[in-house]
Write an enzyme that holds these catalytic residues in place. Sequence first.
Site, PDB file in Angstrom:
ATOM      1  N   TYR A  61     -10.073  -6.897  -4.257  1.00 28.84           N
ATOM      2  CA  TYR A  61      -9.452  -5.563  -4.316  1.00 28.84           C
ATOM      3  C   TYR A  61     -10.495  -4.461  -4.563  1.00 28.84           C
ATOM      4  O   TYR A  61     -10.159  -3.280  -4.480  1.00 28.84           O
ATOM      5  CB  TYR A  61      -8.398  -5.481  -5.428  1.00 28.84           C
ATOM      6  CG  TYR A  61      -7.293  -6.504  -5.361  1.00 28.84           C
ATOM      7  CD1 TYR A  61      -7.067  -7.276  -4.218  1.00 28.84           C
ATOM      8  CD2 TYR A  61      -6.456  -6.719  -6.458  1.00 28.84           C
ATOM      9  CE1 TYR A  61      -6.053  -8.227  -4.188  1.00 28.84           C
ATOM     10  CE2 TYR A  61      -5.435  -7.656  -6.419  1.00 28.84           C
ATOM     11  CZ  TYR A  61      -5.250  -8.412  -5.281  1.00 28.84           C
ATOM     12  OH  TYR A  61      -4.245  -9.355  -5.260  1.00 28.84           O
ATOM     13  N   SER A 243       2.630  -0.089  -8.846  1.00 29.65           N
ATOM     14  CA  SER A 243       3.031   1.297  -8.658  1.00 29.65           C
ATOM     15  C   SER A 243       1.934   2.208  -9.178  1.00 29.65           C
ATOM     16  O   SER A 243       1.385   1.975 -10.251  1.00 29.65           O
ATOM     17  CB  SER A 243       4.347   1.630  -9.366  1.00 29.65           C
ATOM     18  OG  SER A 243       4.657   2.986  -9.095  1.00 29.65           O
ATOM     19  N   ARG A 248       7.823   5.303 -11.859  1.00 23.45           N
ATOM     20  CA  ARG A 248       8.209   3.985 -11.332  1.00 23.45           C
ATOM     21  C   ARG A 248       7.603   2.855 -12.166  1.00 23.45           C
ATOM     22  O   ARG A 248       8.211   1.794 -12.319  1.00 23.45           O
ATOM     23  CB  ARG A 248       7.819   3.856  -9.853  1.00 23.45           C
ATOM     24  CG  ARG A 248       8.727   4.668  -8.941  1.00 23.45           C
ATOM     25  CD  ARG A 248       8.536   4.309  -7.476  1.00 23.45           C
ATOM     26  NE  ARG A 248       7.289   4.814  -6.935  1.00 23.45           N
ATOM     27  CZ  ARG A 248       7.108   6.035  -6.455  1.00 23.45           C
ATOM     28  NH1 ARG A 248       8.109   6.905  -6.449  1.00 23.45           N
ATOM     29  NH2 ARG A 248       5.937   6.409  -5.990  1.00 23.45           N
TER      30      ARG A 248
HETATM   31  N1  LIG Z   1      -2.569 -13.201  -4.674  1.00 20.42           N
HETATM   32  C1  LIG Z   1      -2.489 -12.537  -3.548  1.00 20.42           C
HETATM   33  O1  LIG Z   1      -2.934 -12.996  -2.482  1.00 20.42           O
HETATM   34  C2  LIG Z   1      -1.830 -11.180  -3.534  1.00 20.42           C
HETATM   35  C3  LIG Z   1      -1.470 -10.611  -2.301  1.00 20.42           C
HETATM   36  C4  LIG Z   1      -0.845  -9.353  -2.314  1.00 20.42           C
HETATM   37  C5  LIG Z   1      -0.616  -8.721  -3.540  1.00 20.42           C
HETATM   38  N2  LIG Z   1      -1.015  -9.292  -4.721  1.00 20.42           N
HETATM   39  C6  LIG Z   1      -0.814  -8.591  -6.016  1.00 20.42           C
HETATM   40  O2  LIG Z   1       0.548  -8.287  -6.162  1.00 20.42           O
HETATM   41  C7  LIG Z   1       0.698  -6.899  -6.429  1.00 20.42           C
HETATM   42  C8  LIG Z   1       2.048  -6.390  -5.975  1.00 20.42           C
HETATM   43  O3  LIG Z   1       2.293  -6.697  -4.632  1.00 20.42           O
HETATM   44  P1  LIG Z   1       2.340  -5.608  -3.466  1.00 20.42           P
HETATM   45  O4  LIG Z   1       1.524  -4.438  -3.857  1.00 20.42           O
HETATM   46  O5  LIG Z   1       2.042  -6.319  -2.213  1.00 20.42           O
HETATM   47  O6  LIG Z   1       3.879  -5.196  -3.355  1.00 20.42           O
HETATM   48  P2  LIG Z   1       5.035  -4.683  -4.337  1.00 20.42           P
HETATM   49  O7  LIG Z   1       4.561  -4.597  -5.736  1.00 20.42           O
HETATM   50  O8  LIG Z   1       6.228  -5.527  -4.043  1.00 20.42           O
HETATM   51  O9  LIG Z   1       5.351  -3.239  -3.759  1.00 20.42           O
HETATM   52  C9  LIG Z   1       4.515  -2.137  -3.989  1.00 20.42           C
HETATM   53  C10 LIG Z   1       5.125  -0.917  -3.299  1.00 20.42           C
HETATM   54  O10 LIG Z   1       6.392  -0.601  -3.895  1.00 20.42           O
HETATM   55  C11 LIG Z   1       6.385   0.763  -4.342  1.00 20.42           C
HETATM   56  N3  LIG Z   1       7.157   0.789  -5.594  1.00 20.42           N
HETATM   57  C12 LIG Z   1       6.733   0.381  -6.821  1.00 20.42           C
HETATM   58  N4  LIG Z   1       7.715   0.506  -7.726  1.00 20.42           N
HETATM   59  C13 LIG Z   1       8.780   1.022  -7.060  1.00 20.42           C
HETATM   60  C14 LIG Z   1      10.096   1.367  -7.475  1.00 20.42           C
HETATM   61  N5  LIG Z   1      10.497   1.212  -8.740  1.00 20.42           N
HETATM   62  N6  LIG Z   1      10.939   1.870  -6.534  1.00 20.42           N
HETATM   63  C15 LIG Z   1      10.534   2.018  -5.252  1.00 20.42           C
HETATM   64  N7  LIG Z   1       9.303   1.700  -4.798  1.00 20.42           N
HETATM   65  C16 LIG Z   1       8.436   1.204  -5.708  1.00 20.42           C
HETATM   66  C17 LIG Z   1       4.941   1.126  -4.522  1.00 20.42           C
HETATM   67  O11 LIG Z   1       4.743   2.508  -4.320  1.00 20.42           O
HETATM   68  P3  LIG Z   1       4.162   3.490  -5.483  1.00 20.42           P
HETATM   69  O12 LIG Z   1       2.811   2.975  -5.865  1.00 20.42           O
HETATM   70  O13 LIG Z   1       4.112   4.809  -4.796  1.00 20.42           O
HETATM   71  O14 LIG Z   1       5.154   3.442  -6.611  1.00 20.42           O
HETATM   72  C18 LIG Z   1       4.278   0.323  -3.408  1.00 20.42           C
HETATM   73  O15 LIG Z   1       4.355   1.006  -2.189  1.00 20.42           O
HETATM   74  C19 LIG Z   1      -0.507  -6.270  -5.723  1.00 20.42           C
HETATM   75  O16 LIG Z   1      -0.746  -4.962  -6.147  1.00 20.42           O
HETATM   76  C20 LIG Z   1      -1.576  -7.260  -6.101  1.00 20.42           C
HETATM   77  O17 LIG Z   1      -2.025  -7.027  -7.436  1.00 20.42           O
HETATM   78  C21 LIG Z   1      -1.586 -10.527  -4.722  1.00 20.42           C
END
Ligand SMILES: NC(=O)c1ccc[n+]([C@@H]2O[C@H](COP(=O)([O-])OP(=O)(O)OC[C@H]3O[C@@H](n4cnc5c(N)ncnc54)[C@H](OP(=O)(O)O)[C@@H]3O)[C@@H](O)[C@H]2O)c1
Length: 291
Positions: A61, A243, A248
């Site tokens: 990251y 987020s 949020r």
């Molecule tokens: N191990 C792996 O291979 C792997 C792969 C992918 C991700 N990850 C980890 O998992 C974390 C989370 O996964 P992700 O980022 O893919 O997806 P996620 O957390 O499911 O979704 C993030 C998105 O949702 C929005 N959001 C957050 N809270 C919200 C709410 N209460 N209402 C509406 N929208 C909301 C965020 O926007 P805003 O920021 O504008 O709120 C962002 O666009 C990553 O950041 C990373 O640390 C790990």
Amino acid sequence: MSTFQPGTDQRYALLEGTNVHDVPIPMIGLGTWPMTGAQCHDAVASALAAGYRHLDTAENYANEDAVGRAVLGSGIPREEVFVTSKFNRQWHGGTESVRTALEAGLERAGLEYFDLFLVHWPNPDQNRYVQSCESLAALVETGLIRSWGVSNFSPAHLQAVLDAGLVPAVNQVYCEPEDAQRPAQEANTAAGVLTAAYTPIGRGSGLLQNPVITGVASRLGRTPAQVVLRWHVQQGRIAIPKSADPRRQRENLDVFSFELSAEDTAAIDALDVSASGGKSPGRADPEVFGH
Ligand SMILES: NC(=O)c1ccc[n+]([C@@H]2O[C@H](COP(=O)([O-])OP(=O)(O)OC[C@H]3O[C@@H](n4cnc5c(N)ncnc54)[C@H](OP(=O)(O)O)[C@@H]3O)[C@@H](O)[C@H]2O)c1
């Protein structure tokens, strides 16, 4: 070495695995990908101020530096914050190689230890993921990590690790209601491995507009994200929603004062396309993808 001390207002699980005993991990953590630099620093700082005590970062990251700066600048004792990081494929292998990855990550973060260090992807083409797990288990003794685990491991990858006599504390996998990956979860649970859900609220997939989710949310007076995050923690999974927005962030942490009924849980469970062999377009296949 200091250990993470759960605060009274945090809900946490206990990690168990090879050389890992009773390490507490908060059920909700802040995801930090794809934030970097000042945006990541500010998001982590506001999350810590809101009460988050669990942060998810990775070598890939390019934000371990920003996460570490925010932790150290928060005034919160280091031992009260749980920090996860992960390492890339080039470091897979013996203890010296994984230790090099670990020390470089700690150097970037400015931290003395990570609470959890993960093999980010199995990269089966290299066939060094089992050896990497052996190295991680050995590195617990150095005090540079408190626990270790894997990420994106399918049941077959996990079985290869178990066959070597090793039990990871965590398998961090893609998991959200429309693609819950039950076989991966069941394999984790059978082996005593805690499942951590990444992309827990679907990363903008439309999940939060699904009428089943919005219906439960409006009936309970909660937001769709809170309903989905409650579904994770009520089923015993860690969830790491990302987020950048302080409002949020607070919303996503506030999931411990209500419960989903068995009927609501069943309705959300029924959204899973992976149960019939489907897959979300956002989920990569660890047999062919990895870094
Ligand atoms: N191990 C792996 O291979 C792997 C792969 C992918 C991700 N990850 C980890 O998992 C974390 C989370 O996964 P992700 O980022 O893919 O997806 P996620 O957390 O499911 O979704 C993030 C998105 O949702 C929005 N959001 C957050 N809270 C919200 C709410 N209460 N209402 C509406 N929208 C909301 C965020 O926007 P805003 O920021 O504008 O709120 C962002 O666009 C990553 O950041 C990373 O640390 C790990």
